[in-house]
Design an enzyme around this catalytic site. Structure first.
Site, PDB file in Angstrom:
ATOM      1  CG  ASN A  26      -1.678   1.137   1.446  1.00 25.06           C
ATOM      2  OD1 ASN A  26      -1.651   1.968   0.554  1.00 25.06           O
ATOM      3  ND2 ASN A  26      -2.147   1.392   2.492  1.00 25.06           N
ATOM      4  CD1 TRP A  27       3.521   0.958  -2.974  1.00 25.91           C
ATOM      5  CD2 TRP A  27       3.472   1.974  -4.764  1.00 25.91           C
ATOM      6  NE1 TRP A  27       4.008   0.045  -3.906  1.00 25.91           N
ATOM      7  CE2 TRP A  27       4.248   0.792  -5.003  1.00 25.91           C
ATOM      8  CE3 TRP A  27       3.303   2.783  -5.983  1.00 25.91           C
ATOM      9  CZ2 TRP A  27       4.506   0.408  -6.294  1.00 25.91           C
ATOM     10  CZ3 TRP A  27       3.990   2.373  -7.186  1.00 25.91           C
ATOM     11  CH2 TRP A  27       4.406   1.016  -7.198  1.00 25.91           C
ATOM     12  CE  LYS A  28       0.416   3.391   4.750  1.00 26.22           C
ATOM     13  NZ  LYS A  28       0.162   3.514   6.269  1.00 26.22           N
ATOM     14  CD  GLU A  84      -3.129   5.343   6.757  1.00 25.92           C
ATOM     15  OE1 GLU A  84      -3.033   5.503   5.420  1.00 25.92           O
ATOM     16  OE2 GLU A  84      -2.067   4.990   7.304  1.00 25.92           O
ATOM     17  N   GLY A 114       2.825  -1.047   4.384  1.00 26.93           N
ATOM     18  CA  GLY A 114       2.718   0.314   3.959  1.00 26.93           C
ATOM     19  C   GLY A 114       4.401   0.798   3.680  1.00 26.93           C
ATOM     20  N   GLY A 115       4.850   1.308   4.637  1.00 28.36           N
ATOM     21  CA  GLY A 115       6.206   1.709   4.365  1.00 28.36           C
ATOM     22  C   GLY A 115       7.183   0.890   4.024  1.00 28.36           C
TER      23      GLY A 115
HETATM   24  C1  PEP Z   1      -1.030  -0.080   5.779  1.00 24.48           C
HETATM   25  O1  PEP Z   1      -0.890   1.124   5.488  1.00 24.48           O
HETATM   26  O2  PEP Z   1      -1.945  -0.749   5.536  1.00 24.48           O
HETATM   27  C2  PEP Z   1       0.245  -0.575   6.854  1.00 24.48           C
HETATM   28  C3  PEP Z   1       0.307  -1.586   7.246  1.00 24.48           C
HETATM   29  O3  PEP Z   1       1.252   0.491   6.888  1.00 24.48           O
HETATM   30  P1  PEP Z   1       2.923   0.184   7.807  1.00 24.48           P
HETATM   31  O4  PEP Z   1       3.406  -1.236   7.023  1.00 24.48           O
HETATM   32  O5  PEP Z   1       3.499   1.322   7.128  1.00 24.48           O
HETATM   33  O6  PEP Z   1       2.583   0.251   9.051  1.00 24.48           O
END
Ligand code: PEP
Length: 261
Positions: free
Chosen positions: A13-15, A103, A238-239
């Site tokens: 998930n690149w957000k 989010e 995510g990150g």
């Molecule tokens: C996400 O955005 O779904 C997520 C799990 O982010 P992160 O891995 O950065 O915690």
């Protein structure tokens, strides 16, 4: 009839990150890395870029084993919804869509009812939902994690009939983007417990085939301990999905852990 084992998946998930050029470069890096790993048999790799890069990322990974997902969408096909993107628009550019991400729920006020409409729209348009649920720290500390997860599953998937293609992600809100991942045991307790029970009560034995992803500060250093759990079939990242190498390593370690179960 025996139920098929859920497939494994690693979804990035690149957000709200990556310009168009950066998105194409990142997608190409993941595409080439997956090809070098012989397609990572048994693990589906999904990239979820911002809407504006969906088409270009879809082009970049065309013909490869890498799949594409949108990060959100509206439930209507078209209309006066300024700034929104419809299922009809993303259809054809993606196989998956992330829905109900915390989010979206927390920052943009998405309710269980709204998420439910989006999930139904996704099925209607042949887009596979990666449906997210997760409790806040306050809810966990007050002993309500299981109740919250069960409630989000029942409300978000209410009225859904055919669940083929459905993926469910358990993402405790307190673990997302914090560097404080849940322990594999805490994740497995929910995913093999309240989450599985709620899915079972909605869909019966067919629910056993739904892949369950853990999300929340997954990285190459901790992914194996999650993937080693029977009740966890992969991760929503995510990150650590914003650079090809760490993301590919997460996918590789997931395939390795699942192969040795
Ligand atoms: C996400 O955005 O779904 C997520 C799990 O982010 P992160 O891995 O950065 O915690």
């Amino acid at each position: 009839m025996p139920t098929a084992m859920p497939r494994s998946m690693v979804a990035g998930n690149w957000k709200m990150n990556t310009t168009l050029a950066e998105a194409v470069q990142l997608a190409a890096g993941v595409r080439d890395g997956v090809a070098a790993l012989n397609g990572l048999a048994g693990v589906d790799v999904v990239l979820c870029p911002p809407h504006i890069s969906l088409q270009a990322v879809a082009e970049a990974v065309k013909g490869s084993a890498v799949k594409v997902g949108a990060q959100n969408m509206h439930y209507e096909a078209s209309g006066a919804f300024t700034g929104e993107v419809s299922p009809a628009m993303v259809q054809g550019m993606c196989d998956y869509v992330i829905l109900g991400h915390s989010e979206r729920r927390q920052l943009f006020g998405e309710t269980d009812d709204l998420v439910n409409r989006k999930v139904k729209a996704a099925f209607e348009y042949g887009i596979k939902p990666i449906f997210c649920v997760g409790e806040t720290l306050e809810q966990r500390e007050s002993g309500r994690a299981s109740e919250i997860i069960g409630g989000q599953v029942r409300a978000g998937l209410d009225g859904v009939g055919d669940i083929s293609g459905l993926v469910v992600a358990y993402e405790p809100v307190w673990a997302i983007g914090t560097g404080q991942a849940a322990t594999p045991e805490v994740a497995a307790e929910i995913m093999g417990g309240a989450l599985r029970d709620a899915l079972g009560s909605l869909f019966g034995p067919a629910a056993a085939a739904i892949p369950l992803l853990y999300g929340g500060s997954v990285n190459a250093g901790n992914v194996e301990s999650f993937a080693a759990q029977d009740s966890i079939h992969g991760s929503l990242v995510g990150g650590a999905s914003l650079q090809a190498e760490p993301f590919l390593e997460i996918a590789r370690l997931t395939a390795q852990a699942k192969a040795s179960l």
